[in-house]
Write an enzyme that holds these catalytic residues in place. Structure first.
Site, PDB file in Angstrom:
ATOM      1  N   GLU A 287       0.872  -1.183   0.000  1.00  0.00           N
ATOM      2  CA  GLU A 287       0.000   0.000   0.000  1.00  0.00           C
ATOM      3  C   GLU A 287       0.901   1.222   0.000  1.00  0.00           C
ATOM      4  OE1 GLU A 287      -1.807   3.193   0.652  1.00  0.00           O
ATOM      5  OE2 GLU A 287      -1.624   2.529   2.723  1.00  0.00           O
ATOM      6  N   CYS A 321      -2.511   8.497   4.010  1.00  0.00           N
ATOM      7  CA  CYS A 321      -2.543   8.217   2.579  1.00  0.00           C
ATOM      8  C   CYS A 321      -3.925   8.498   2.002  1.00  0.00           C
ATOM      9  CB  CYS A 321      -2.125   6.783   2.301  1.00  0.00           C
ATOM     10  SG  CYS A 321      -3.016   5.548   3.246  1.00  0.00           S
TER      11      CYS A 321
END
Length: 516
Positions: A287, A321
């Site tokens: 990720e 994020c």
């Protein structure tokens, strides 16, 4: 009896009793600052001369802990021990492994404020953000334990009557490496560790170098929860020295990484190369971040839009994020949404997160502060500064929440991940143009649409290309088991943490046919 999964509730800090309990935890953790923390390999505590200095990002003079730093030799020792322990851990029943997670969750829950207080000091998280981080860590333990119980018997397949019996089950992979980030120093670190672990794998945990103390505290909870020695091995250290070494190691079976795009791509490339003696292709769950957009349609509730942008952009100083770094607003509401967002942004308080009244705390470290200030300078040449723009790294790494207006969709501020409290506004002539702008980055993690036009929402459902899409709310704060999290394109491999298929990344299916 395993009760149905429900996410851990957040602490209500409007309750004076809760605030006093949290203040007590902050006092306790403050009394523990400056301690030394060893490596943990096969259950053995190992102290090294070379240390990681974990500092309080809100007060650079305050050291949270001195953490022993692993070398390649320690990494190799941990790899050997993990493979030894794997041979017994994989034979534990799914119920027994899940019980380790459930008991560890109960231990963390009883010490919830203590863990959150460590996040305040080590990660610079305001109270609510720290509390949510700890709650998510508990959720991962509870959810993945239950998912393993669901998968333990495999999946039904067909057998030919009176001829054969076929079974389809899952078995663990082996030893893997978890490389966790500093921004969700507890939740993501815990989730990316116990997900593979409950499947029967053993893990080498390399936490972020700026937040290793909270990872050590989690190791204590796992040990108290019944985890056998060597199932998870705590080896903080340099990414260049031990991170690359373990990613390329022929005995590494999988890599579980959360972090920057640059490092994620490097890991993906290194893991893809088959090393001498390697007899498998390594699994990678990666990720890497996002450039996340909130679209505000002309048929939107302006107050919902403003609140969603502010919380998503500036919660935890934009160091998520999933943070909103782009607001794309229809021309009919552009000026109103922009002006109200800028006005509210100017009212936000910034300071030490130990003070409950501060909305925003510091950035992670000097490098993060310098990077954000560089992008603020870029923004001044690309757009119009509406709020913020100031930074101060004298005592801690503080930057005011910042709003820029009138950005071109192709501007650097609209394309590059900043990872700080900066949001850029761009005007759209139509809803279709807003979607086009939202989709014009190399990322695809989260996004949100604020609109009361159901046709537009359904259009976004199909065309807004992100892994997590939200309607009429912000684009952050996914809940384990409720909004499985992960993104498309350069946001990663979309392994959907906290989702029903996450554990499959760390197991391999096996079909057995019994011929009659």
């Amino acid at each position: 009896m395993v009760w149905d999964y429900k996410h851990e509730p957040f602490t209500d800090f409007s309750d004076l009793n809760n605030r006093q309990a949290f203040e007590k935890a902050l006092g306790h953790v403050k009394s523990q600052l400056g301690q030394e923390y060893p490596l943990i390999i096969g259950g053995e505590r190992i102290t090294t001369e070379d240390k990681i200095f974990s500092e309080n990002p809100a007060n650079k003079k305050e050291v949270v802990g001195y953490v022993s730093k692993a070398t390649k030799e320690h990494a190799e020792s941990a790899m050997k021990k993990a493979w030894e322990v794997f041979e017994t851990w994989k034979k534990w029943s799914a119920e027994a492994r899940a019980n380790v997670l459930f008991r560890s969750a109960a231990i963390v829950r009883r010490r919830k404020h203590e863990f959150s207080a460590y996040l305040v000091y080590e990660a610079g998280k305001p109270w609510k953000e720290a509390d949510a981080d700890t709650a998510e860590a508990i959720d991962f333990l509870e959810y993945y334990g239950r998912q393993m119980l669901r998968l333990k018997d495999g999946m039904p397949i067909h057998s030919r009557e009176k001829v054969e019996n076929n079974t389809f089950t899952y078995i663990p992979l082996g030893v893997g490496v978890t490389i966790s980030p500093w921004n969700f120093a507890f939740a993501i670190m815990a989730g990316t560790t116990v997900g593979p672990m409950v499947c029967g794998n053993t893990v080498l945990l390399k936490p972020a170098s700026t937040t290793p103390v909270i990872a050590y505290k989690f190791m204590e909870a796992l040990e108290e929860g019944g985890m056998p020695a060597g199932v998870v091995n705590f080896i903080p250290g340099s990414g260049a020295e031990i991170g690359d070494y373990l990613v390329e190691h022929p005995k590494t079976r999988f890599v579980n990484f959360t972090g920057s795009k640059e490092v994620g791509i490097s890991i993906y490339e290194k893991a893809a190369k088959v090393q001498p003696g390697q007899i498998w292709l390594k699994r990678c769950s990666i990720e890497m971040g996002g450039k996340d957009t909130i679209i505000v349609d002309k048929e939107a509730d302006v107050n919902v839009a403003v609140d969603s942008i502010i919380y998503s952009a500036f919660g935890f100083s934009g160091q998520k994020c999933s943070a909103c770094s782009r607001a794309v607003v229809h021309k009919e509401l552009y000026d109103e949404v922009l002006e109200k967002t800028a006005a509210k942004t100017k009212e936000l308080t910034v300071g030490t997160p130990q003070d409950f009244n501060n909305f925003m705390g510091p950035l992670n470290d000097q490098a993060a502060h310098d990077k954000v200030m560089k992008y603020i300078d870029i923004g001044k040449s690309e757009g119009r500064l509406m709020a913020g723009g100031e930074g101060n790294a004298a005592d801690g790494y503080f930057v005011r929440p910042t709003v820029f207006a009138d950005l071109s969709p192709d501007a650097r501020l609209m394309q590059e991940e900043i990872f700080g409290p900066v949001v850029a506004f761009s005007k759209a002539q139509s809803f279709q143009e807003a979607l086009d702008i939202a989709n014009n980055t190399e990322y695809g993690l989260t996004g949100a649409v604020i609109s009361n036009n159901r046709a537009h929402l359904e259009k976004a459902r199909e065309e807004f290309h992100v892994g997590n899409l939200y309607f009429n709310r912000g684009c952050t704060a996914a809940i384990v088991g409720y909004q499985p999290f992960g993104g498309f394109n350069m946001s990663g491999t979309d392994s959907k943490a906290g989702g029903p298929d996450y554990l499959l990344m760390f197991m391999q299916p096996k079909t057995v046919t019994d011929q009659f």
